[in-house]
Enzyme design. Structure first.
Site, PDB file in Angstrom:
ATOM      1  N   LYS A  22       0.832  -1.207   0.000  1.00  9.92           N
ATOM      2  CA  LYS A  22       0.000   0.000   0.000  1.00  9.92           C
ATOM      3  C   LYS A  22       0.866   1.255   0.000  1.00  9.92           C
ATOM      4  O   LYS A  22       0.621   2.201  -0.764  1.00  9.92           O
ATOM      5  CB  LYS A  22      -0.909   0.008   1.232  1.00  9.92           C
ATOM      6  CG  LYS A  22      -1.583   1.353   1.507  1.00  9.92           C
ATOM      7  CD  LYS A  22      -2.217   1.380   2.874  1.00  9.92           C
ATOM      8  CE  LYS A  22      -2.781   2.746   3.203  1.00  9.92           C
ATOM      9  NZ  LYS A  22      -1.727   3.759   3.451  1.00  9.92           N
ATOM     10  N   ASN A  23       1.892   1.281   0.846  1.00  9.69           N
ATOM     11  CA  ASN A  23       2.690   2.499   0.982  1.00  9.69           C
ATOM     12  C   ASN A  23       3.566   2.771  -0.236  1.00  9.69           C
ATOM     13  O   ASN A  23       4.034   3.890  -0.426  1.00  9.69           O
ATOM     14  CB  ASN A  23       3.529   2.443   2.260  1.00  9.69           C
ATOM     15  CG  ASN A  23       2.669   2.553   3.511  1.00  9.69           C
ATOM     16  OD1 ASN A  23       1.555   3.066   3.463  1.00  9.69           O
ATOM     17  ND2 ASN A  23       3.179   2.057   4.630  1.00  9.69           N
ATOM     18  N   ARG A  92      -4.443  10.903   2.953  1.00 16.58           N
ATOM     19  CA  ARG A  92      -3.283  11.746   3.190  1.00 16.58           C
ATOM     20  C   ARG A  92      -2.200  11.585   2.120  1.00 16.58           C
ATOM     21  O   ARG A  92      -1.552  12.548   1.719  1.00 16.58           O
ATOM     22  CB  ARG A  92      -2.687  11.443   4.570  1.00 16.58           C
ATOM     23  CG  ARG A  92      -1.538  12.399   4.893  1.00 16.58           C
ATOM     24  CD  ARG A  92      -1.052  12.272   6.303  1.00 16.58           C
ATOM     25  NE  ARG A  92      -0.016  13.273   6.535  1.00 16.58           N
ATOM     26  CZ  ARG A  92      -0.253  14.509   6.918  1.00 16.58           C
ATOM     27  NH1 ARG A  92      -1.488  14.915   7.084  1.00 16.58           N
ATOM     28  NH2 ARG A  92       0.736  15.356   7.106  1.00 16.58           N
ATOM     29  N   ASP A 116      -5.610   9.287   7.914  1.00 19.35           N
ATOM     30  CA  ASP A 116      -5.772   8.867   9.304  1.00 19.35           C
ATOM     31  C   ASP A 116      -5.329   9.957  10.270  1.00 19.35           C
ATOM     32  O   ASP A 116      -4.287  10.579  10.102  1.00 19.35           O
ATOM     33  CB  ASP A 116      -4.933   7.614   9.573  1.00 19.35           C
ATOM     34  CG  ASP A 116      -5.530   6.384   8.911  1.00 19.35           C
ATOM     35  OD1 ASP A 116      -6.752   6.381   8.677  1.00 19.35           O
ATOM     36  OD2 ASP A 116      -4.777   5.448   8.637  1.00 19.35           O
ATOM     37  N   ARG A 121       1.191  15.431  11.809  1.00 16.75           N
ATOM     38  CA  ARG A 121       2.062  14.989  10.722  1.00 16.75           C
ATOM     39  C   ARG A 121       2.255  16.188   9.786  1.00 16.75           C
ATOM     40  O   ARG A 121       1.701  16.231   8.693  1.00 16.75           O
ATOM     41  CB  ARG A 121       1.441  13.796   9.977  1.00 16.75           C
ATOM     42  CG  ARG A 121       1.311  12.565  10.848  1.00 16.75           C
ATOM     43  CD  ARG A 121       1.129  11.305  10.034  1.00 16.75           C
ATOM     44  NE  ARG A 121      -0.226  11.176   9.541  1.00 16.75           N
ATOM     45  CZ  ARG A 121      -0.656  10.118   8.855  1.00 16.75           C
ATOM     46  NH1 ARG A 121       0.160   9.121   8.581  1.00 16.75           N
ATOM     47  NH2 ARG A 121      -1.899  10.049   8.426  1.00 16.75           N
ATOM     48  N   PRO A 122       3.015  17.187  10.221  1.00 10.52           N
ATOM     49  CA  PRO A 122       3.138  18.420   9.450  1.00 10.52           C
ATOM     50  C   PRO A 122       3.875  18.194   8.131  1.00 10.52           C
ATOM     51  O   PRO A 122       4.629  17.235   7.979  1.00 10.52           O
ATOM     52  CB  PRO A 122       3.943  19.332  10.380  1.00 10.52           C
ATOM     53  CG  PRO A 122       4.719  18.398  11.259  1.00 10.52           C
ATOM     54  CD  PRO A 122       3.827  17.212  11.454  1.00 10.52           C
ATOM     55  N   ILE A 123       3.640  19.110   7.191  1.00 12.71           N
ATOM     56  CA  ILE A 123       4.300  19.002   5.890  1.00 12.71           C
ATOM     57  C   ILE A 123       5.382  20.070   5.738  1.00 12.71           C
ATOM     58  O   ILE A 123       5.746  20.423   4.625  1.00 12.71           O
ATOM     59  CB  ILE A 123       3.278  19.090   4.734  1.00 12.71           C
ATOM     60  CG1 ILE A 123       2.546  20.440   4.749  1.00 12.71           C
ATOM     61  CG2 ILE A 123       2.285  17.940   4.799  1.00 12.71           C
ATOM     62  CD1 ILE A 123       1.734  20.683   3.480  1.00 12.71           C
ATOM     63  N   GLN A 125       8.562  19.863   6.210  1.00  9.53           N
ATOM     64  CA  GLN A 125       9.764  19.372   5.532  1.00  9.53           C
ATOM     65  C   GLN A 125       9.537  19.246   4.021  1.00  9.53           C
ATOM     66  O   GLN A 125      10.457  19.463   3.230  1.00  9.53           O
ATOM     67  CB  GLN A 125      10.202  18.035   6.118  1.00  9.53           C
ATOM     68  CG  GLN A 125      10.637  18.107   7.576  1.00  9.53           C
ATOM     69  CD  GLN A 125      11.783  19.086   7.796  1.00  9.53           C
ATOM     70  OE1 GLN A 125      12.867  18.923   7.252  1.00  9.53           O
ATOM     71  NE2 GLN A 125      11.532  20.116   8.591  1.00  9.53           N
TER      72      GLN A 125
END
Length: 426
Positions: A22-23, A92, A116, A121-123, A125
């Site tokens: 999946k990932n 996501r 989820d 889970r910041p973006i 970076q």
């Protein structure tokens, strides 16, 4: 929404074949729009995330066709359009379209990603990487606007402040067609990143170092598919079935496994006392072992994956004693805990430490799948419980587990998935 009906006291036996990761898949599908030709994938899992990504492709006038594990994507008629907020917010990993669209068109407008809810889970970076390549990034009203000047993206040296799979993939997608050389340092090393780099390199990209903490990318002008890309097996799906087989199985063979991708997980199971017969691409679990408690700590690859800490929980409850889990990546990944407590499980969380006691008696009831891995861990527990368990919001499980009802049927386990409005009696 759907719900899953699970009859308790069912033992797993037989064999199961693991599907594509999946990932990997949720990164490969956005990456496919970088191609100047149609793209073909094999071993694509039949999960909701794939079909949601296909809807996003459709909104960009990209045709895609899925049938029995094979997916064809034709980006040759792609249009640069803002991506729909609804589909983006439900998944996501759709934020990988940021990097892919930026690499394709030099601009992107993407609704802020959802998926989820397992803590922050910041973006930041991701954005840092895009800016280093010469992009301008503006966040407004839950939408990210990314643009470049007339000179386009330029290769750069980027050192990430923390190891992030998402940022590694997103910036890699943007840099593949940037002018010059990009060096990404302190990157994630997950097998899914290696899979993505292999796919892009086979189309003509020049990516070196995937799987290490430094990736070098020499920008290219064009990417053209030459062959079908077979997606690597899903190590999280494999770990889930291994855990359930050891906790509640009577002889289970898990096929299509790259065992090296599961080394820390396998080592932890063996530390507990689980008997595993490991072959080149399959693992047999006899079941019925006497198990000892262990301490588990998640970490970026090659450590034990955060996505496996919840699926491991039913197995830990079979141990004679108290086990602990520390999730260093997502300490708020605890949605399964209050639901398991409803079933009589001895599990709690305090100060970032999850404590799991031996489960003497579990009772089926109605519980909620708050996210993918929490949901599947409730399924594992439900099979061990007395009576019937109803798991609401089962769509979250279906988002991440390929043909799960069919695969459990192959393990002599009967599951039912119905809509919330339906009723069902076993």
């Amino acid at each position: 929404m759907k719900k899953m009906i699970v009859k308790g006291s069912q033992k797993l036996s037989g064999e199961v074949t693991i599907g594509g990761a999946k990932n990997s898949t949720v990164a490969l599908i956005p990456a496919s729009i970088l191609a100047d030709t149609p793209v073909e994938f094999d071993s694509v899992p039949d999960i909701l995330d794939v079909h949601n990504l296909m809807l996003i492709l459709e909104s960009m006038n990209v045709k895609s066709f899925y049938n029995r594990g094979k997916l064809t994507v034709d980006p040759t008629t792609i249009e640069s359009t803002p991506l729909p907020g609804g589909a983006i917010r439900s998944l996501r990993a759709s934020y990988y379209f940021m990097g892919a669209l930026l690499g394709k068109f030099g601009k992107a407008v993407v609704g802020f990603p959802g998926g989820d809810n397992i803590g922050p889970r910041p973006i930041d970076q991701h954005i840092k990487g895009f800016k280093a390549l010469g992009a301008k990034v503006v966040e407004k009203d839950d939408t990210v606007y990314i643009t470049t000047g007339p000179e386009g993206l330029q290769g750069a040296r980027i050192f990430f402040d923390l190891v992030s799979v998402g940022a590694t993939i997103n910036v890699l997608l943007a840099a593949v067609k940037a002018k010059g050389t990009t060096i990404m340092e302190n990157v994630a090393r997950e097998p899914e990143i290696v899979d993505l780099a292999t796919f892009l390199n086979n189309m003509g990209a020049k990516i070196r170092g995937a799987g290490t903490d430094v990736i070098r990318i020499q920008g290219v002008d064009s990417l053209k598919a030459q062959n079908i890309h077979t997606i690597i097996p899903d190590r999280i799906e494999a770990g889930t079935y291994l855990s359930f087989a050891a906790a509640n199985g009577e002889g289970v063979l898990v096929k299509n496994v790259i065992t090296e991708h599961l080394d820390p997980f396998i080592a932890k199971m063996q530390e507990m006392g689980v008997t595993l017969e490991i072959d080149e691409d399959k693992i047999y679990v006899p079941g019925g072992d006497l198990l000892a408690p262990v301490s588990v700590k998640t970490a970026p690859f090659p450590g034990l994956a955060t996505d496996l800490q919840q699926p491991l929980t039913p197995l830990l409850m079979k141990a004679k004693g108290s086990s602990t889990i520390i999730d260093t990546l997502y300490p708020q990944r605890t949605k399964h805990i209050p639901e398991m407590q409803k079933m009589g499980a001895k599990i709690s969380s305090q100060d970032g430490v999850i404590t799991i006691g031996h489960a003497k008696k579990l009772i089926g009831t109605t519980v909620e799948a708050g996210e993918i891995r929490a949901g599947v861990s409730l399924l594992g527990l439900a099979l061990m419980a007395d009576g019937t368990t109803t798991i609401t919001k089962a769509d979250n499980i279906l988002r991440g587990y390929d043909r799960i009802v069919e695969k459990f049927r192959g393990l002599n386990v009967d599951l039912k998935v119905i809509t919330e409005s339906e009723t069902l009696d076993f």
